[in-house]
Scaffold this motif. Structure first.
Motif, PDB file in Angstrom:
ATOM      1  N   TYR A  53       0.850  -1.185   0.000  1.00  0.00           N
ATOM      2  CA  TYR A  53       0.000   0.000   0.000  1.00  0.00           C
ATOM      3  C   TYR A  53       0.888   1.237   0.000  1.00  0.00           C
ATOM      4  O   TYR A  53       2.096   1.161  -0.153  1.00  0.00           O
ATOM      5  CB  TYR A  53      -0.880   0.004   1.253  1.00  0.00           C
ATOM      6  CG  TYR A  53      -1.974  -1.028   1.254  1.00  0.00           C
ATOM      7  CD1 TYR A  53      -3.213  -0.749   0.689  1.00  0.00           C
ATOM      8  CD2 TYR A  53      -1.783  -2.280   1.839  1.00  0.00           C
ATOM      9  CE1 TYR A  53      -4.236  -1.680   0.703  1.00  0.00           C
ATOM     10  CE2 TYR A  53      -2.797  -3.225   1.864  1.00  0.00           C
ATOM     11  CZ  TYR A  53      -4.026  -2.920   1.294  1.00  0.00           C
ATOM     12  OH  TYR A  53      -5.035  -3.839   1.312  1.00  0.00           O
ATOM     13  N   GLN A  79     -13.548   2.173  -7.567  1.00  0.00           N
ATOM     14  CA  GLN A  79     -12.897   1.805  -6.308  1.00  0.00           C
ATOM     15  C   GLN A  79     -12.532   2.996  -5.426  1.00  0.00           C
ATOM     16  O   GLN A  79     -12.210   2.812  -4.255  1.00  0.00           O
ATOM     17  CB  GLN A  79     -11.604   1.023  -6.596  1.00  0.00           C
ATOM     18  CG  GLN A  79     -11.794  -0.296  -7.295  1.00  0.00           C
ATOM     19  CD  GLN A  79     -10.492  -1.076  -7.370  1.00  0.00           C
ATOM     20  OE1 GLN A  79      -9.772  -1.214  -6.380  1.00  0.00           O
ATOM     21  NE2 GLN A  79     -10.176  -1.573  -8.544  1.00  0.00           N
ATOM     22  N   TYR A 122      -3.822   0.140  -6.112  1.00  0.00           N
ATOM     23  CA  TYR A 122      -5.031  -0.182  -6.867  1.00  0.00           C
ATOM     24  C   TYR A 122      -5.010   0.473  -8.245  1.00  0.00           C
ATOM     25  O   TYR A 122      -5.488  -0.111  -9.228  1.00  0.00           O
ATOM     26  CB  TYR A 122      -6.269   0.275  -6.087  1.00  0.00           C
ATOM     27  CG  TYR A 122      -6.427  -0.437  -4.759  1.00  0.00           C
ATOM     28  CD1 TYR A 122      -6.730  -1.793  -4.698  1.00  0.00           C
ATOM     29  CD2 TYR A 122      -6.249   0.247  -3.565  1.00  0.00           C
ATOM     30  CE1 TYR A 122      -6.872  -2.444  -3.485  1.00  0.00           C
ATOM     31  CE2 TYR A 122      -6.387  -0.399  -2.336  1.00  0.00           C
ATOM     32  CZ  TYR A 122      -6.693  -1.745  -2.307  1.00  0.00           C
ATOM     33  OH  TYR A 122      -6.826  -2.392  -1.100  1.00  0.00           O
ATOM     34  N   ASP A 241      -9.447   5.087   0.122  1.00  0.00           N
ATOM     35  CA  ASP A 241     -10.289   4.023  -0.410  1.00  0.00           C
ATOM     36  C   ASP A 241     -10.397   2.868   0.582  1.00  0.00           C
ATOM     37  O   ASP A 241      -9.592   2.748   1.516  1.00  0.00           O
ATOM     38  CB  ASP A 241      -9.681   3.506  -1.718  1.00  0.00           C
ATOM     39  CG  ASP A 241      -8.218   3.103  -1.531  1.00  0.00           C
ATOM     40  OD1 ASP A 241      -7.955   1.958  -1.125  1.00  0.00           O
ATOM     41  OD2 ASP A 241      -7.337   3.951  -1.763  1.00  0.00           O
ATOM     42  N   HIS A 242     -11.384   2.025   0.381  1.00  0.00           N
ATOM     43  CA  HIS A 242     -11.581   0.809   1.170  1.00  0.00           C
ATOM     44  C   HIS A 242     -11.638   1.082   2.675  1.00  0.00           C
ATOM     45  O   HIS A 242     -11.193   0.274   3.490  1.00  0.00           O
ATOM     46  CB  HIS A 242     -10.477  -0.220   0.865  1.00  0.00           C
ATOM     47  CG  HIS A 242     -10.453  -0.668  -0.575  1.00  0.00           C
ATOM     48  ND1 HIS A 242      -9.898   0.093  -1.578  1.00  0.00           N
ATOM     49  CD2 HIS A 242     -10.938  -1.784  -1.174  1.00  0.00           C
ATOM     50  CE1 HIS A 242     -10.031  -0.538  -2.737  1.00  0.00           C
ATOM     51  NE2 HIS A 242     -10.667  -1.685  -2.521  1.00  0.00           N
ATOM     52  N   ASP A 286      -1.643  -0.490   7.362  1.00  0.00           N
ATOM     53  CA  ASP A 286      -1.365  -1.044   6.036  1.00  0.00           C
ATOM     54  C   ASP A 286       0.049  -0.737   5.575  1.00  0.00           C
ATOM     55  O   ASP A 286       0.674  -1.547   4.880  1.00  0.00           O
ATOM     56  CB  ASP A 286      -2.353  -0.472   5.004  1.00  0.00           C
ATOM     57  CG  ASP A 286      -3.780  -0.943   5.235  1.00  0.00           C
ATOM     58  OD1 ASP A 286      -3.952  -2.045   5.786  1.00  0.00           O
ATOM     59  OD2 ASP A 286      -4.718  -0.205   4.868  1.00  0.00           O
TER      60      ASP A 286
END
Length: 586
Positions: A53, A79, A122, A241-242, A286
C-alpha cells in the motif's frame, strides 16, 4: 561493447519503470500504435495485485479528465473515495474555515469535481490490466544495466541499445529500440545512465505517512483534513479508499531525539500525538514511511533525440500539495500522443522537443510552490518571505494553497501560446485561448437528443479534433458556406490517414436533420448546443461562430475564423508539425 552472438530484441519503445507514469505512457503507445509497432515496459521490482500500500493517493480533476479521455477513469471511480469535503482544525480542535485543503471544495467546471483518492496499489493494477488488454505485459523484475545511443542513426531508427538483467535468473539481454523512456522514479537508472544532472537539494525536514484502518472522535473523519498541530506541523488527514485513512505529519528534529530507532510502533505513536486534541487508534496498519523533504529537477527531460524522462525521474518534490502523481500524469499524457504520432510517421520528429518545452515550465512552477508549501507545513515561513516575520505559517499556507488552487486542480495548467502547437489568432474569436485546457461542455446528439459531453466525444487517441462552433446557422450560413468552399481547395483536411477529425456544434434545440438545418453535409459528427451553454463557455459569438482545434491531450491548439480563410489557417497550423501530402509517412 560487442553484441556478436547475442539475440537482440527490437522494439519501438522501451519504457523503464512500471509505476503509474510508465504504465500510462506504455498504455497510450500500445493503444495508438497499429501493428507491427512494439512496446515493451520493464520494472525492477516484482509487481502484482499484492503490492504494498502507500505511496501516491490523489488524482485531481484535470488528471481524472485526462484518464477519462483515455478510457481509464471509470475503473478508478469504481474503487476510489470521491472526496468533495474538507475541514481545517486549529490547535484546539476548533474548525477554522478557509485554510488547508479548502480549495478542493471549489474545483468546478468539470464532471470530475472532486479529489479521486485511490492508493497507487489499486491504480497500478487497473493500468496493468488495461495495458494487458492491448497485448503488452509488464515485465518484472528486470533492471536496466546500461544504455548506449548510436549517433549515426537518424530519426525513428533503432538508436538506443539497452542492456537489462532478469532479477531472478540474473541473465542479461539486449534490447534495441527507437526511443527509451525513463519513468523509474527519483533514483532513476535512466537519468544516471545518461549523466543528466538532477539539480536541487534536500532539506533537514522529515515527514511521516501512516495508512490504516482507524477509530477516532474527530468529527469529520471522511474528509481531506488539516490539523494545525503545534508539535507536528500542518497534519494531513486523508480519507482513503476501502475505508482506510492516511495520517501525515512533520517529524521534527525535536521529536526525532526521542527515538534511537524509528519503527512502525513509533510512527503510530507519533501519529496519535499529531492529531491531538482528537483521539486516534489504529485497528490495522497497512503501510508507513518516513522520508526527507526536498525538491529536484532534471536539467533535461529529453536527451540524444531518443531518451526521455518522465515523472519522478525528472522532478521530485514533497507530497505537501499532493501533486506528485498528478504531475507525472501530465508528463505521461503530453509525451504519449506526441511519440505515437512520430512513430507512425504522421508527425515530424521535431514535435518531440515540445515535450520538454511544455512540461518544464509547469514543473518549475510546481517546484516553486512546493518549496513554500513544504516549509509552511513544517511551521516555517518561506525562505524568501518578505512579510511579517511573526506571521502565522498556517495562515500563510492557506493563502498560498488558495493562490495555487487552479494549478493544483490542474484545470488552470496551460502551455505557453505562440509556440509550434499553440498559435494565438490575430483576432480573438474565443475566450478560451490556445495553450489552455479545452473546457468540458454538455452537448446533445442528433435525433435522440441524448446528453453527452465534449470530452466524451473527443477521446485521446493521438488525434486532433477540428471543432466547428457553428453558432446560429441562420446567421452563420454564409460563413459556413465560405469555409466549406475553401476547404474543398484543401483536400488534405479530409485525408483519412491524417490524425484529424471534425466535429460540428450547432447552437439551438436541434431539428429532425442536421443536413436540412445546414443546407448541406455537415463537417464530421454533429451535436447540438441546445441552451447555448457550450458557445457561452467558449466565449464564441453565436452570430459569427468559430473553429477551435483541440489537441489530442485536451488543450486548445489554435482558433480560426468560420469563413473563407479558416482552412488556410488550419493548413498553416498543422503543416508546422504534421507530415501532410507528399511528405507522407516514414
Amino acid at each position: 561493447m560487442s553484441y556478436v552472438g547475442q539475440e537482440i530484441e527490437h522494439v519501438d519503445v522501451l519504457v523503464v519503470g512500471g509505476g503509474p507514469v510508465g504504465l500510462i505512457i506504455a498504455y497510450q503507445l500500445a493503444r495508438n500504435l497499429p501493428s507491427p509497432h512494439k512496446v515493451k515496459i520493464i520494472e525492477k521490482h516484482p509487481k502484482s495485485a499484492q503490492d504494498n500500500y502507500g505511496r501516491a493517493i490523489t488524482l485531481f480533476p484535470r488528471s481524472s479528465e485526462m484518464l477519462d479521455q483515455l478510457g481509464l477513469a471509470d475503473s478508478l471511480a469504481q474503487q476510489c473515495f470521491a472526496c468533495r469535503q474538507t475541514v481545517n482544525y486549529d490547535k484546539d480542535g476548533n474548525e477554522f474555515p478557509g485554510r488547508g485543503w479548502s480549495f478542493m471544495e471549489n474545483m468546478k467546471d468539470t464532471k470530475w469535481d472532486f479529489a479521486l483518492v485511490l492508493r497507487q496499489k489499486y491504480q497500478e493494477e487497473i493500468f496493468r490490466q488495461a495495458l494487458k488488454r492491448h497485448g503488452v505485459n509488464l515485465d518484472a523484475p528486470f533492471a536496466l544495466i546500461s544504455i548506449e545511443t548510436l549517433d549515426t542513426v537518424g530519426p525513428n531508427g533503432y538508436k538506443v541499445i539497452a542492456t537489462v538483467e532478469n532479477g531472478v535468473t540474473k541473465v542479461k539481454s539486449t534490447i534495441k529500440c527507437k526511443y527509451l523512456i525513463g519513468a523509474d522514479g527519483g533514483s532513476s537508472s535512466v537519468r544516471r545512465a545518461m549523466d543528466i544532472p538532477f539539480d536541487g537539494s534536500s532539506s533537514a525536514d522529515k515527514w511521516v505517512r501512516v495508512d490504516g484502518v482507524i477509530e477516532t472522535d474527530l468529527p469529520k473523519p471522511r474528509t481531506y483534513c488539516a490539523i494545525e498541530s503545534p508539535t507536528h506541523g500542518n497534519v494531513l488527514w486523508a480519507a482513503l479508499d476501502h475505508g482506510a485513512t492516511r495520517i501525515g505529519y512533520a517529524f521534527t528534529a525535536e521529536r526525532q531525539k526521542a527515538y534511537k530507532e524509528f519503527n512502525e510502533e513509533a510512527a503510530v505513536k507519533e501519529a496519535i500525538a499529531s492529531v491531538k486534541p482528537f483521539k486516534l487508534s489504529f485497528k490495522q496498519v497497512d503501510w508507513w514511511t518516513i522520508y526527507v523533504v526536498g525538491q529536484r529537477i532534471a536539467r533535461s527531460f529529453f536527451a540524444k533525440d531518443c531518451v526521455f524522462l518522465a515523472g519522478d525521474a525528472c522532478h521530485t518534490h514533497s507530497s505537501g500539495a499532493a501533486q506528485g502523481m498528478n504531475t507525472g500524469m501530465h508528463d505521461a499524457v503530453n509525451l504519449g500522443w506526441k511519440l505515437s504520432l512520430v512513430l507512425q510517421g504522421l508527425a515530424k520528429p521535431e514535435l518531440l522537443y515540445t515535450y520538454e518545452s511544455e512540461r518544464l515550465p509547469n514543473v518549475q512552477k510546481l517546484i516553486n510552490y512546493d518549496k513554500d508549501i513544504s516549509r509552511l507545513m513544517t511551521m516555517q515561513l518561506p525562505e524568501n518571505w518578505t512579510g511579517d516575520p511573526r506571521a502565522d505559517p498556517n495562515e500563510v499556507l492557506g493563502q498560498i494553497m488558495a493562490e495555487a488552487a487552479t494549478f493544483s486542480s490542474g484545470l488552470g495548467i496551460y502551455y505557453e501560446p505562440d509556440s509550434v502547437l499553440n498559435i494565438t489568432p490575430k483576432t480573438q474569436l474565443s475566450t478560451v485561448q490556445p495553450g489552455q485546457r479545452a473546457p468540458d461542455v454538455t452537448l446533445h446528439k442528433p435525433a435522440t437528443f441524448e446528453t453527452t459531453r465534449l470530452q466524451a466525444e473527443t477521446p485521446n487517441a493521438a488525434k486532433f479534433y477540428i471543432v466547428i462552433f457553428a453558432g446560429d446557422v441562420a446567421k452563420t450560413r454564409p460563413s459556413l458556406a465560405a469555409f466549406s468552399n475553401s476547404a474543398a481547395d484543401h483536400s488534405w483536411l479530409f485525408d483519412e490517414s491524417l490524425p484529424v477529425s471534425f466535429i460540428s456544434i450547432l447552437s439551438g434545440p436541434g431539428g429532425p436533420s442536421a443536413y436540412e438545418t445546414l443546407g448541406g453535409m455537415p463537417f464530421g459528427r454533429v451535436f447540438y448546443d441546445q441552451t447555448q451553454c457550450a458557445h457561452e463557455r467558449y466565449g464564441v459569438n453565436t452570430g459569427t461562430g468559430a473553429v477551435l482545434v483541440l489537441r489530442p491531450d485536451g488543450w486548445v491548439g489554435t482558433v480560426v475564423g468560420l469563413g473563407k480563410g479558416g482552412p488556410g489557417e488550419l493548413m498553416h497550423y498543422f503543416s508546422t508539425f504534421l507530415r501532410i501530402g507528399s511528405t507522407a509517412r516514414l
